[in-house]
Write a protein that holds these residues in place. Structure first.
Motif, PDB file in Angstrom:
ATOM      1  N   LEU A  88     -10.928   8.735  19.825  1.00 47.44           N
ATOM      2  CA  LEU A  88     -10.175   9.436  18.763  1.00 47.44           C
ATOM      3  C   LEU A  88     -10.092  11.071  19.167  1.00 47.44           C
ATOM      4  O   LEU A  88     -11.220  11.616  19.595  1.00 47.44           O
ATOM      5  CB  LEU A  88     -10.681   9.252  17.421  1.00 47.44           C
ATOM      6  N   LEU A  89      -8.907  11.628  19.497  1.00 49.99           N
ATOM      7  CA  LEU A  89      -8.656  12.929  19.891  1.00 49.99           C
ATOM      8  C   LEU A  89      -8.087  13.826  18.867  1.00 49.99           C
ATOM      9  O   LEU A  89      -8.973  14.318  17.905  1.00 49.99           O
ATOM     10  CB  LEU A  89      -7.871  12.625  21.050  1.00 49.99           C
ATOM     11  N   ASP A  90      -6.943  14.372  19.022  1.00 50.84           N
ATOM     12  CA  ASP A  90      -6.622  15.476  18.067  1.00 50.84           C
ATOM     13  C   ASP A  90      -6.217  14.978  16.797  1.00 50.84           C
ATOM     14  O   ASP A  90      -6.024  13.886  16.298  1.00 50.84           O
ATOM     15  CB  ASP A  90      -5.522  16.050  18.764  1.00 50.84           C
ATOM     16  N   VAL A  91      -6.285  15.844  15.763  1.00 52.22           N
ATOM     17  CA  VAL A  91      -5.607  15.849  14.393  1.00 52.22           C
ATOM     18  C   VAL A  91      -4.789  17.155  14.230  1.00 52.22           C
ATOM     19  O   VAL A  91      -5.177  18.291  14.743  1.00 52.22           O
ATOM     20  CB  VAL A  91      -6.877  15.924  13.472  1.00 52.22           C
ATOM     21  N   MET A  92      -3.813  17.054  13.277  1.00 54.34           N
ATOM     22  CA  MET A  92      -2.946  17.958  12.877  1.00 54.34           C
ATOM     23  C   MET A  92      -2.347  17.601  11.505  1.00 54.34           C
ATOM     24  O   MET A  92      -2.132  16.677  11.211  1.00 54.34           O
ATOM     25  CB  MET A  92      -1.620  17.804  13.866  1.00 54.34           C
ATOM     26  N   ILE A  93      -2.638  18.769  10.776  1.00 53.11           N
ATOM     27  CA  ILE A  93      -2.249  18.808   9.495  1.00 53.11           C
ATOM     28  C   ILE A  93      -0.904  19.593   9.214  1.00 53.11           C
ATOM     29  O   ILE A  93      -0.895  20.854   9.495  1.00 53.11           O
ATOM     30  CB  ILE A  93      -3.315  19.135   8.674  1.00 53.11           C
TER      31      ILE A  93
END
Length: 366
Positions: A88-93
């Motif tokens: 699990l790598l990046d997160v973007m809101i």
């Protein structure tokens, strides 16, 4: 009436609950470092929610929500392929989160005979404890194996499309092969469809999601103050780069590079070639860059427009500025151990993830 951005910043300030503070010496004087979360296992990315809470990813597949100094698990994450640098790598809101409740993720997924970078989206429940309606909207064309060079940052462009960075998966020639997305920045719509103005949509031999190519392993990405995309990417032995990403451009890997192979052998044809873009800046020796942010100047006007990049190798945050671009400062303390991600918060403070400390920190005026 207060602007929505002002309301979010005020909510964010009200939310803050910090542990004992530390100091960091910088060109703007002694700044305060506050530990916001600890005990994290291989943290990779984080993002700020409008209510002041923070989502944090761990490479093993765990998603945390940090609320007023405490954190809880968020259920509903898809299975990820935790392999080498993958997981699990990046997160973007996105900017419209308050209306859509959507959150975007990059991760590695199992594919026939290997694994590849993928992008998924889900809606965060009103209580912030689960993801609903998980949908995968993109996956790397199958054919890669091993556990190296997945990328992978995700950035919302000013027009609402999504930029995603993808490494060449350790397969160097693939970065020059437009029939695969390896070693590229892709651009997709929020539903995974292809924007009609992508540079290779009319080339039957190319993957239509590709925006730029010839990248090695870009693990940092962010927009500058004019909305243009910048990435930081790992070289081999030397040759880590900061690139201003342009539509359809070829950034040269592995034909040109300012580094050498780990064996010491020469890479490709040298440092320049017609038709291949030059980096705006490169490091030699390599710093192992991960995470990139362009600062607004909100709290420190002298840093307006400067680029901040975390170092996984030398345990500092690089501040780059000027024309030509140069490393102007190294922000370093015991807390900047293996900086994986760095972002500007709604109130203008600078936050970063330390893999070495397993912690999330906030940098604010002293």
């Amino acid at each position: 009436m207060l602007k929505s951005s002002t309301v979010i910043a005020l909510l964010f300030l009200a939310f803050l609950h910090v542990s004992p503070v530390l100091a960091l010496d910088t060109s703007q004087g002694k700044l305060t470092l506050s530990k916001m979360a600890s005990g994290l296992d291989e943290p990779w990315g984080f993002g700020f929610l409008p209510d002041g809470s923070v989502l944090i990813t761990e490479k093993g597949g765990t998603l945390w929500r940090l609320v007023d100094g405490d954190r809880h698990l968020v259920d509903g994450m898809a299975e990820v392929a935790e392999q080498g640098q993958g997981g699990l790598l990046d997160v973007m809101i996105p900017r419209d989160f308050q209306a859509s409740r959507e959150v975007f993720f990059t991760y590695s997924k199992w594919q026939p005979d290997g694994s590849g970078t993928a992008v998924g989206v889900a809606r965060l429940s009103e209580d912030g404890r689960r993801l609903d309606g998980w949908t995968e909207i993109f996956e790397l064309t199958p054919g890669s194996s091993g556990g190296r060079h997945f990328g992978s940052r995700i950035v919302e462009a000013p027009d609402g499309t999504l930029f995603v960075t993808i490494g060449e998966r350790g397969d160097r020639p693939s970065a020059q092969d437009l029939s695969r997305e390896n070693g590229s920045v892709i651009r997709i719509n929020r539903d995974g469809s292809i924007p009609v103005d992508n540079p290779f949509v009319d080339d039957p031999a190319a993957r239509p999601a590709i925006w730029s190519y010839g990248h090695r392993n870009p693990q940092g990405a962010g927009l500058d103050l004019d909305g243009n995309l910048w990435v930081s990417e790992h070289g081999a032995r030397g040759g880590d780069e900061v690139n201003a990403v342009r539509k359809g451009a070829n950034y040269g890997w592995p034909v040109i590079s300012y580094g050498r192979h780990y064996s010491g052998a020469k890479i490709g044809e040298g440092t320049a070639k017609d038709g291949m873009a030059q980096p705006e800046f490169y490091w030699d020796p390599s710093i192992a860059p991960s995470g990139l942010m362009v600062y607004s100047g909100a709290l420190w006007p002298e840093w307006e427009g400067d680029i901040f990049v975390g170092s996984l190798k030398f345990d500092y945050i690089a501040r780059l500025g000027g024309d030509p671009l140069a490393e102007e400062e190294q922000l370093q303390s015991g807390e900047t151990e293996r900086v994986r991600d760095i972002r500007e918060a709604p109130d203008g403070s600078i936050w970063f993830l330390s893999v070495g400390r397993g912690a999330l920190y906030r940098m604010s005026p002293g």
